[in-house]
Design an enzyme around this catalytic site. Sequence first.
Site: not given
Length: 359
Positions: A328, A186, A62, A306
């Site tokens: 991730g 956000y 980000a 996951l």
Amino acid sequence: MSVLFEPCTLRSLTIPNRVWMAPMCQYSAELSGPDAGVPNDWHFAHYAARAVGGTGLILVEATAVSPEGRISPADLGVWNDTQVEAFRRIVAFLTSQGTVPGIQLAHAGRKASTGRPWTGGGPLGADTGAWRTLAPSAVPFDEGYPVPAELSVEELRAIVGQFADAARRALDAGFRVAEVHGAHGYLIGQFLSPHSNRRTDAYGGSFENRVRFALEVVDAIREVWPDDQPLFFRISATDWLDQNGWTADDTVRFAALLKDHGVDLLDVSTGGNAAGVSIPVGPGYQVPFAARVRAETGLPVAAVGLITDPEQAEKIVANGEADAVLLGRELLRNPSWARHAARTLGGDVHVPPQYHRSV
């Protein structure tokens, strides 16, 4: 041939495989001064390692479109030319390894002005560099968070312009994919959800009004982003609230609109907009949300959450649940996950000549 290691073409851009890196903040930029928001050696090493490891697309974390849009003072930014110049070095190396460089453009809204996670996170104080946070409505994220300032229509239009300017700079830096961060509570996600959006003007209330700001951002970026390069949108498919939240049904409806407005792929995550909710976390727990969007709208999707082993990732793509997987934490643990997965599944992946001894 492993479907996970087949190329993926969006517009005129071909991504060499379907193992992609999800945006993950590093909170490692300088906090202030002329180097605020500028990527440094940490960012270079971090992203370079995953490119050397065979990752097909890397979405840089980000990256704030303005100083007040940062989650923390240590976030990356793309609001000035110094940042652009530093990004060029990273982009050039990723490209040299056959990895497609992408960037996530973001504004944190009411979740801005917080500390690094490893220093406790949470809102900054006046003595630690806090700044005024902004939101669709004057509703704090959680107890202990400041009440954000409700954005005026004029301020909203200025932020739309900041996203467009950031996209121009990202293009100048050499990025091939831009992603709009509309997830995890956000600013854009705050507008989407009735949990955080209590406005009574053209940007609040009905579904059509709550998605207006997001679509204006998409339109502004699409105007400056080349027609032959893809635009992604990251969504939280659900707030995980029983009522008065953004839902999976909303996501499907919104995905169809995004497709009409020139978005090429939906990056499907969940949560982040409501504090204290219960999320049923487990292997691939967010994949069904991505699969539903793909099945009901035809919009390409990437699944995240996951996804940890090669056979699991292969099955997601082979079954048509997603067009790609975004890793991730697994890529934090193993930068060469793609190369190892290719070996397991019988796929082909770029291996630098310096690493041929590892094959």
